[in-house]
Design a protein around this motif. Structure first.
Motif: not given
Lengths: 112, 112
Positions: A2, A14-15, A18, A98, B95-100, B102-104
């Protein structure tokens, strides 16, 4: 991974977006039930054990507002209304995978 | 990707564990602040804008209980106490990367 911006508030936003979209007691269970195909209200109610009519109706509306599911009305007798997961809803798969994966290791780590 | 068990409660439990570990207003912000290196209480308070002493103390305890951060006391004058992200805490990165990520896309999809 990130971006480490000095002002990290955008990444956090963003987080949070989600997390909000998937948090709560029922949303994931409903999405999970819809992964195997479109379903009617009564079918969903049977599958999402313990949910009340009122809560299911509200959560379906929230999921539609978030474009995670869509509602389809078919002109049959009796009228058929089905809920279906959208492509956007399916795109949650990686996130959920994840979360699931990390949740497993977290349980091992914390409970031992 | 997540096993489609008939009884999906175990998969849901893992996802809930993960969501609980990162949910709330402050946990992620604190972890994010610790990503760049160990920090003292006063340093964290400066970086996590808006957090009160009481809340920061409570959240640090919760994060320690979840083994996401560790607390180190160094015998110096004055005594130095630092908080550090653990390997388990770092494992949240994916996890945070995927959340970030997807949030975008969620923001683009819903707000347009």
């Amino acid at each position: 991974m990130i971006p480490q911006e000095k002002d990290c508030s955008k990444a956090m936003l963003s987080i949070k977006d989600a997390l909000e979209a998937v948090s709560g007691n029922w949303k994931l269970l409903i999405l999970y039930a819809l992964c195997s195909g479109p379903k009617r209200f009564t079918e969903l109610k049977k599958e999402v054990i313990g949910i009340t009519d009122k809560t299911l109706a509200r959560e379906l509306k929230n999921l539609q507002a978030d474009k995670l599911i869509s509602r389809h009305v078919y002109d049959k007798t009796p009228i058929l209304i089905e809920y279906q997961i959208t492509d956007h809803g399916r795109s949650l798969n990686k996130v959920l995978y994840e979360l699931w994966n990390w949740g497993l290791s977290h349980r091992r780590e914390v409970i031992g």
